[in-house]
Design a protein around this motif. Structure first.
Motif, PDB file in Angstrom:
ATOM      1  N   THR A 359      -4.086 -57.681  42.758  1.00 25.93           N
ATOM      2  CA  THR A 359      -3.611 -58.190  41.466  1.00 25.93           C
ATOM      3  C   THR A 359      -2.869 -57.108  40.693  1.00 25.93           C
ATOM      4  OG1 THR A 359      -5.483 -59.724  41.359  1.00 25.93           O
ATOM      5  CG2 THR A 359      -4.316 -59.266  39.300  1.00 25.93           C
ATOM      6  N   VAL A 360      -3.410 -55.899  40.679  1.00 24.28           N
ATOM      7  CA  VAL A 360      -2.824 -54.805  39.907  1.00 24.28           C
ATOM      8  C   VAL A 360      -1.459 -54.405  40.451  1.00 24.28           C
ATOM      9  CG1 VAL A 360      -3.095 -52.364  39.321  1.00 24.28           C
ATOM     10  CG2 VAL A 360      -5.028 -53.919  39.089  1.00 24.28           C
ATOM     11  N   ILE A 361      -1.290 -54.416  41.797  1.00 24.76           N
ATOM     12  CA  ILE A 361      -0.030 -53.972  42.403  1.00 24.76           C
ATOM     13  C   ILE A 361       1.161 -54.735  41.849  1.00 24.76           C
ATOM     14  CG2 ILE A 361       1.300 -53.987  44.562  1.00 24.76           C
ATOM     15  CD1 ILE A 361      -1.215 -53.099  46.014  1.00 24.76           C
ATOM     16  N   THR A 362       0.995 -56.021  41.599  1.00 28.19           N
ATOM     17  CA  THR A 362       2.123 -56.830  41.111  1.00 28.19           C
ATOM     18  C   THR A 362       2.320 -56.701  39.609  1.00 28.19           C
ATOM     19  OG1 THR A 362       0.654 -58.755  40.891  1.00 28.19           O
ATOM     20  CG2 THR A 362       1.843 -58.492  42.981  1.00 28.19           C
ATOM     21  N   ASN A 363       1.393 -56.048  38.917  1.00 26.99           N
ATOM     22  CA  ASN A 363       1.476 -55.941  37.453  1.00 26.99           C
ATOM     23  C   ASN A 363       1.711 -54.520  36.955  1.00 26.99           C
ATOM     24  OD1 ASN A 363       0.933 -58.734  37.085  1.00 26.99           O
ATOM     25  ND2 ASN A 363      -1.271 -58.370  37.328  1.00 26.99           N
ATOM     26  N   LEU A 364       1.911 -53.582  37.852  1.00 27.20           N
ATOM     27  CA  LEU A 364       2.135 -52.192  37.443  1.00 27.20           C
ATOM     28  C   LEU A 364       3.457 -52.059  36.696  1.00 27.20           C
ATOM     29  CD1 LEU A 364       1.032 -50.364  40.732  1.00 27.20           C
ATOM     30  CD2 LEU A 364      -0.186 -50.305  38.533  1.00 27.20           C
ATOM     31  N   GLY A 365       3.452 -51.236  35.658  1.00 28.81           N
ATOM     32  CA  GLY A 365       4.681 -50.980  34.922  1.00 28.81           C
ATOM     33  C   GLY A 365       5.474 -49.840  35.551  1.00 28.81           C
ATOM     34  N   THR A 366       6.676 -49.600  35.036  1.00 30.40           N
ATOM     35  CA  THR A 366       7.507 -48.508  35.536  1.00 30.40           C
ATOM     36  C   THR A 366       6.810 -47.169  35.303  1.00 30.40           C
ATOM     37  OG1 THR A 366       9.525 -49.745  35.054  1.00 30.40           O
ATOM     38  CG2 THR A 366       9.741 -47.361  35.359  1.00 30.40           C
ATOM     39  N   GLY A 367       6.707 -46.373  36.362  1.00 28.18           N
ATOM     40  CA  GLY A 367       6.038 -45.090  36.260  1.00 28.18           C
ATOM     41  C   GLY A 367       4.555 -45.148  36.540  1.00 28.18           C
ATOM     42  N   GLU A 368       3.998 -46.360  36.673  1.00 30.51           N
ATOM     43  CA  GLU A 368       2.592 -46.518  37.037  1.00 30.51           C
ATOM     44  C   GLU A 368       2.465 -46.675  38.547  1.00 30.51           C
ATOM     45  OE1 GLU A 368      -0.437 -48.591  34.110  1.00 30.51           O
ATOM     46  OE2 GLU A 368       1.310 -49.874  34.430  1.00 30.51           O
ATOM     47  N   ALA A 369       1.331 -46.262  39.089  1.00 25.94           N
ATOM     48  CA  ALA A 369       1.115 -46.388  40.535  1.00 25.94           C
ATOM     49  C   ALA A 369      -0.371 -46.362  40.835  1.00 25.94           C
ATOM     50  CB  ALA A 369       1.817 -45.251  41.279  1.00 25.94           C
ATOM     51  N   LEU A 370      -0.739 -46.949  41.951  1.00 19.81           N
ATOM     52  CA  LEU A 370      -2.076 -46.795  42.500  1.00 19.81           C
ATOM     53  C   LEU A 370      -2.062 -45.545  43.362  1.00 19.81           C
ATOM     54  CD1 LEU A 370      -3.051 -50.455  43.511  1.00 19.81           C
ATOM     55  CD2 LEU A 370      -3.614 -49.202  41.414  1.00 19.81           C
ATOM     56  N   VAL A 371      -2.963 -44.615  43.082  1.00 14.75           N
ATOM     57  CA  VAL A 371      -2.953 -43.317  43.765  1.00 14.75           C
ATOM     58  C   VAL A 371      -4.279 -43.097  44.481  1.00 14.75           C
ATOM     59  CG1 VAL A 371      -2.824 -40.810  43.447  1.00 14.75           C
ATOM     60  CG2 VAL A 371      -1.330 -42.318  42.115  1.00 14.75           C
ATOM     61  N   SER A 372      -4.174 -42.676  45.733  1.00 16.80           N
ATOM     62  CA  SER A 372      -5.348 -42.274  46.506  1.00 16.80           C
ATOM     63  C   SER A 372      -4.944 -41.108  47.390  1.00 16.80           C
ATOM     64  CB  SER A 372      -5.867 -43.433  47.366  1.00 16.80           C
ATOM     65  OG  SER A 372      -6.943 -43.006  48.187  1.00 16.80           O
ATOM     66  N   THR A 373      -5.659 -40.000  47.263  1.00 12.60           N
ATOM     67  CA  THR A 373      -5.365 -38.813  48.068  1.00 12.60           C
ATOM     68  C   THR A 373      -6.618 -38.374  48.810  1.00 12.60           C
ATOM     69  OG1 THR A 373      -5.888 -37.353  46.204  1.00 12.60           O
ATOM     70  CG2 THR A 373      -3.581 -38.047  46.457  1.00 12.60           C
ATOM     71  N   LEU A 374      -6.434 -37.501  49.776  1.00 13.39           N
ATOM     72  CA  LEU A 374      -7.565 -37.004  50.550  1.00 13.39           C
ATOM     73  C   LEU A 374      -8.341 -35.971  49.738  1.00 13.39           C
ATOM     74  CD1 LEU A 374      -5.915 -36.598  54.067  1.00 13.39           C
ATOM     75  CD2 LEU A 374      -7.223 -38.530  53.184  1.00 13.39           C
ATOM     76  N   GLU A 375      -9.646 -35.990  49.870  1.00 12.70           N
ATOM     77  CA  GLU A 375     -10.491 -35.064  49.128  1.00 12.70           C
ATOM     78  C   GLU A 375     -11.698 -34.686  49.977  1.00 12.70           C
ATOM     79  OE1 GLU A 375     -11.791 -37.135  45.629  1.00 12.70           O
ATOM     80  OE2 GLU A 375     -13.026 -38.559  46.750  1.00 12.70           O
ATOM     81  N   GLY A 376     -12.475 -33.732  49.486  1.00 13.21           N
ATOM     82  CA  GLY A 376     -13.705 -33.344  50.180  1.00 13.21           C
ATOM     83  C   GLY A 376     -13.434 -32.877  51.590  1.00 13.21           C
ATOM     84  N   LYS A 377     -13.982 -33.607  52.564  1.00 16.13           N
ATOM     85  CA  LYS A 377     -13.805 -33.275  53.974  1.00 16.13           C
ATOM     86  C   LYS A 377     -12.660 -34.062  54.616  1.00 16.13           C
ATOM     87  CE  LYS A 377     -18.621 -31.917  54.702  1.00 16.13           C
ATOM     88  NZ  LYS A 377     -19.862 -32.134  55.522  1.00 16.13           N
ATOM     89  N   GLY A 378     -11.779 -34.557  53.780  1.00 16.79           N
ATOM     90  CA  GLY A 378     -10.617 -35.277  54.301  1.00 16.79           C
ATOM     91  C   GLY A 378     -10.728 -36.777  54.184  1.00 16.79           C
TER      92      GLY A 378
END
Length: 517
Positions: A359-378
């Motif tokens: 739902t959020v992906i289709t409602n994001l504004g300009t400059g907004e994003a869903l972010v997920s990066t690697l952390e901890g042990k990968g």
């Protein structure tokens, strides 16, 4: 902003739209690759610019393509535009400061940057076949051409070298087929026509010397920042297959040349593939498999590869699975394919109980994003709805004067701006053909010359008086069907002798067909 070995991407928001926390990319996981996706106008270019700036400040060289022409502003200090200052306030970026970055401009056409070239030998048969949209039969002929050149010491540097090799193969198709496999003259002719099309599309500018040295896109400045290499791709996009093939060649060169480093504290180089769908459109299965191999293995060389594209479905699943750091801007869901893309993107994230990703992906504004990066042990972090930080450099293109000034003080100024045409396959084959012609002329003159007179005799007889010398042997008549060795046959034998003497020292090619040094 670099904090404790991490790159600041932006600040996430809570469901009530209050500030949550800063979102970072751990520098030691920068070589685990990444993906930046989103529809047109959602902020992908600014995200790419922010990541490039952050890596540069961390001492990591960056290579990226400037498809629209506005990424060049990374070489100029930023300007206090309304949206920039407002964005910094919204995310609580209190230590935000404007900055310019060390930039090297490159251009295959030599118009908006330093010339980028490679040789046909270095590109290899697989990528050249991809560039030419070759059929299986044509790809076989291209492989044979490289085999003969590699074994015979005939460097294929530019288009005319490859054209000369094809001409030689066409003239001697029967003889060469006995050694290397069937060579169709029709396939040779088709490849020659494709070469002509490539030349008209500007590939002539790309093939030649001096070839690009990988070390020149891995420079750092005296103050420890990584140089940002920006490829001018606005004109190059008119020939998307050349664009995609060039980037694949560059990635394969990095893979073949760089040593194994395991998991370093930070990447040796970060490589951004903008318009990544052009790499995989209509690509044969074998090429996609090898790209997957390179993406998987190049991590241990310290190289991070980040694909930038509109739709996550543009990247094959086998490659998508290798991308651990993800920034997903807004997607539109008007068609069944777009709806599938939204679901695919949502399913790849580690879920956040505070919201529904699809739902959020289709409602994001300009400059907004869903972010997920690697952390901890990968492992991937929980996805967060994030407002991307503003860039410190100019958000917009440089002027022509500014670009020219940057190029004048570039560390590679003068190294690639002039063409160099050394002796290669074209000249060597021409010399051998000329030598064969001279030998044929000498043989013909020897056969047509009158026989020498025998010393001590008159050379004629009278009936009944005998002969002054032994009778001459009658000259045998030429057998039916016999032909003297042609110039082409002589040239072929000359090349064959060179090939035979060169066995055991043939060049070795890597996973994407490029030369191993």
């Amino acid at each position: 902003m670099l904090e404790d070995g991490k790159l600041y991407i932006g600040t996430s928001r809570k469901p009530d739209d209050t500030i949550n926390k800063g979102e970072y990319l751990d520098l030691k996981f920068g070589n685990r690759h990444g993906l930046v996706t989103g529809a047109t106008g959602t902020g992908k270019t600014v995200t790419l610019q922010v990541l490039a700036e952050s890596f540069s400040n961390a001492g990591v060289p960056v290579f990226c393509a400037d498809v629209k022409g506005d990424l060049s502003g990374i070489g100029a200090i930023g300007e206090a535009k309304d949206w920039v200052t407002k964005r910094a306030e919204q995310i609580g970026f209190t230590d935000f400061a404007f900055q310019e970055f060390p930039v090297i401009f490159w251009d295959l056409y030599g118009e908006k940057g330093h010339r980028v070239r490679t040789t046909m030998s270095e590109m290899g048969p697989l990528l050249l076949s991809r560039l030419m949209s070759a059929t299986d039969a044509q790809e076989g002929v291209i492989n044979i051409a490289f085999k003969i050149a590699d074994e015979g010491g005939l460097p294929l540097l530019d288009l005319k070298d490859f054209q000369a090799m094809l001409t030689y193969m066409g003239e001697n198709a029967t003889e060469l087929s006995n050694k290397y496999g069937f060579i169709s003259k029709a396939s040779v002719g088709s490849i020659q026509r494709e070469l002509l099309i490539l030349e008209q599309q500007g590939a002539k500018n790309f093939f030649g010397e001096p070839a690009l040295k990988i070390s020149d896109i891995m420079r750092t400045t005296r103050d420890g920042r990584g140089a940002i290499s920006v490829l001018a791709a606005d004109k190059l996009m008119m020939n998307p297959r050349l664009y995609g093939t060039f980037l694949l060649w560059l990635m394969s060169e990095l893979f073949e040349e760089l040593p194994e480093v395991g998991d370093p504290d930070k990447p040796k180089l970060v490589f951004f593939f903008d318009e990544a769908h052009l790499l995989f459109n209509d690509a044969p299965k074998v090429l996609i498999e090898r790209v997957e191999q390179v993406v998987r293995l190049i991590r241990s060389k310290g190289v991070g590869v980040y694909f930038v594209t509109q739709n996550p479905l543009d990247v094959p699943e086998t490659v998508l699975a290798q991308l651990g750091n993800r920034v997903q801007h807004a997607l539109r869901a008007y068609t069944p394919r777009e709806q599938k893309a939204v679901k695919t993107a949502a399913d790849t994230f580690r879920p956040n109980p505070d919201f529904d990703c699809a739902t959020v992906i289709t409602n994001l504004g300009t400059g907004e994003a869903l972010v997920s990066t690697l952390e901890g042990k990968g492992s991937p972090s929980m996805v967060e709805r994030t407002l991307i930080r503003p860039p410190s450099s100019r958000a917009g293109p440089l002027t022509e004067v500014e670009r020219t000034n940057v190029m004048k003080i570039s560390p590679v100024a003068g190294l690639y701006d002039e063409d160099f045409d050394r002796e290669s396959a074209y000249e060597l084959l021409a010399k051998r053909a000329a030598r064969a012609t001279q030998q044929a002329e000498a043989s013909r003159e020897a056969e047509e010359a009158p026989p020498p007179t025998t010393p001590g005799g008159s050379g004629w007889t009278l009936p009944g008086f005998g002969n002054d010398s032994a009778p001459a042997e009658p000259k045998p008549k030429a057998r039916s069907g016999y032909q003297r060795e042609t110039v082409a046959e002589a040239a072929m034998k000359s090349v064959a002798r060179t090939v035979a003497s060169s066995l055991g020292r043939a060049l070795v090619r890597g996973i994407l067909g490029s030369l191993k040094r």
